[in-house]
Design an enzyme around this catalytic site. Structure first.
Site, mmCIF file in Angstrom:
data_model
loop_
_atom_site.group_PDB
_atom_site.id
_atom_site.type_symbol
_atom_site.label_atom_id
_atom_site.label_comp_id
_atom_site.label_asym_id
_atom_site.label_seq_id
_atom_site.Cartn_x
_atom_site.Cartn_y
_atom_site.Cartn_z
ATOM 1 N N ASP A 36 -26.242 -30.834 -6.665
ATOM 2 C CA ASP A 36 -26.239 -29.484 -7.238
ATOM 3 C C ASP A 36 -25.607 -28.531 -6.207
ATOM 4 O O ASP A 36 -24.388 -28.452 -6.111
ATOM 5 C CB ASP A 36 -27.703 -29.146 -7.579
ATOM 6 C CG ASP A 36 -27.890 -27.799 -8.236
ATOM 7 O OD1 ASP A 36 -26.903 -27.210 -8.691
ATOM 8 O OD2 ASP A 36 -29.044 -27.320 -8.306
ATOM 9 N N GLY A 72 -25.667 -28.946 -3.010
ATOM 10 C CA GLY A 72 -25.160 -29.761 -1.903
ATOM 11 C C GLY A 72 -26.019 -29.693 -0.654
ATOM 12 O O GLY A 72 -25.713 -30.345 0.345
ATOM 13 N N GLU A 76 -27.383 -40.847 -5.110
ATOM 14 C CA GLU A 76 -28.147 -39.651 -5.493
ATOM 15 C C GLU A 76 -28.250 -39.573 -7.012
ATOM 16 O O GLU A 76 -27.355 -40.048 -7.722
ATOM 17 C CB GLU A 76 -27.393 -38.403 -5.015
ATOM 18 C CG GLU A 76 -27.841 -37.848 -3.678
ATOM 19 C CD GLU A 76 -29.099 -36.986 -3.789
ATOM 20 O OE1 GLU A 76 -29.846 -37.097 -4.794
ATOM 21 O OE2 GLU A 76 -29.323 -36.198 -2.863
ATOM 22 N N ASP A 77 -29.301 -38.935 -7.507
ATOM 23 C CA ASP A 77 -29.375 -38.695 -8.945
ATOM 24 C C ASP A 77 -28.426 -37.573 -9.341
ATOM 25 O O ASP A 77 -27.685 -37.665 -10.310
ATOM 26 C CB ASP A 77 -30.824 -38.362 -9.380
ATOM 27 C CG ASP A 77 -31.465 -37.222 -8.589
ATOM 28 O OD1 ASP A 77 -30.886 -36.754 -7.583
ATOM 29 O OD2 ASP A 77 -32.573 -36.804 -8.973
ATOM 30 N N ASP A 98 -36.285 -35.195 -12.926
ATOM 31 C CA ASP A 98 -37.572 -34.632 -13.342
ATOM 32 C C ASP A 98 -37.567 -33.118 -13.443
ATOM 33 O O ASP A 98 -36.715 -32.445 -12.858
ATOM 34 C CB ASP A 98 -38.643 -34.995 -12.307
ATOM 35 C CG ASP A 98 -38.441 -34.218 -11.003
ATOM 36 O OD1 ASP A 98 -37.345 -34.324 -10.412
ATOM 37 O OD2 ASP A 98 -39.355 -33.468 -10.595
ATOM 38 N N GLY A 138 -35.449 -39.288 -7.443
ATOM 39 C CA GLY A 138 -34.593 -39.225 -8.627
ATOM 40 C C GLY A 138 -33.630 -40.380 -8.852
ATOM 41 O O GLY A 138 -33.248 -40.649 -9.978
ATOM 42 N N LYS A 151 -22.672 -31.212 -10.161
ATOM 43 C CA LYS A 151 -22.513 -29.869 -10.729
ATOM 44 C C LYS A 151 -21.471 -29.123 -9.893
ATOM 45 O O LYS A 151 -21.835 -28.385 -8.969
ATOM 46 C CB LYS A 151 -23.853 -29.107 -10.679
ATOM 47 C CG LYS A 151 -24.968 -29.703 -11.542
ATOM 48 C CD LYS A 151 -26.238 -28.833 -11.456
ATOM 49 C CE LYS A 151 -27.352 -29.336 -12.328
ATOM 50 N NZ LYS A 151 -28.606 -28.548 -12.180
#
Ligand code: IMP
Ligand code: MG
Length: 186
Positions: free
Chosen positions: A113, A115, A109-110, A169, A55, A141
């Site tokens: 979320d 973690g 990182e992309d 993705d 990502g 997030k």
């Protein structure tokens, strides 16, 4: 921005245009410059930018071109997702292929979320005896995050919604889009 897109069984609608992503990337790069330009002057070796595949490849490419210090770039591949739900089980698919011992590492990182992925990776970095590590993510997030690791640099914060584009993705689709799209529930 283009209109809705269909990726496999899901429809997505435009969410964040490319121009806003560009701004956020430039902004987070300046925050990193503010620390690492000086750090790189005094360190024996340049910082290592460690991209988490797949990502992060688009974000990393744009991010490092704003850096005002020399850096090395390498990648690691992790996967904790199947479809749009975390499996809670992180598999490290491609191990680190560069020596991190004694190095200042900036993890890219992309999206962070729950973690789970980043927690796993940071534990790995500690085993590699890095001199320092910092986490930089394009998206964060905070409502989903359950990790204990500090997220040093987050270009953008979002809710718990599932997004694609700019490297992110849905079942390997949608990474090539310039803009960010969000699941369309209508
Ligand atoms: P975590 O381990 O739950 O923090 O999840 C991190 C990884 O899950 C990221 O590196 C992404 O590959 C994937 N992921 C989490 N949220 C999204 C999303 O909204 N869209 C696409 N991939 C996501
Ligand atoms: Mg990923």
């Amino acid at each position: 921005m283009e209109n809705k897109i269909k990726l496999a069984d899901l429809t997505f609608r435009p969410f964040i245009p490319a121009a806003r992503i560009e701004e956020a990337v430039a902004n987070v790069a300046e925050q990193i410059n503010a620390k690492y330009v000086e750090l790189a002057k005094s360190a024996k070796q340049p910082p290592i930018v460690l991209g988490v595949l797949n990502g992060s490849f688009v974000f990393l490419a744009d991010l490092v071109r704003h850096f005002d210090f020399l850096c090395e770039i390498c990648f690691v591949k992790l996967s904790s997702y199947s479809g749009c739900c975390t499996t809670g089980d992180v598999r490290q698919l491609i191990g680190l292929n560069c020596s991190l011992k004694g190095r200042d590492v900036i993890v890219v990182e992309d999206i962070v979320d729950t973690g789970v992925s980043i927690t796993h990776l940071v534990a790995d970095l500690q085993r590699h005896e890095v001199a320092s590590s910092a986490i930089c993510t394009l998206f964060y997030k905070p409502k989903s995050y359950k990790g204990a690791v500090t997220i040093d640099y987050a270009a953008m914060e979002i809710g718990s919604e599932f997004i694609v584009g700019y490297g992110l993705d849905y079942n390997e689709l949608g990474r090539e889009f310039k803009d960010i799209y969000i699941v369309d529930n209508e």
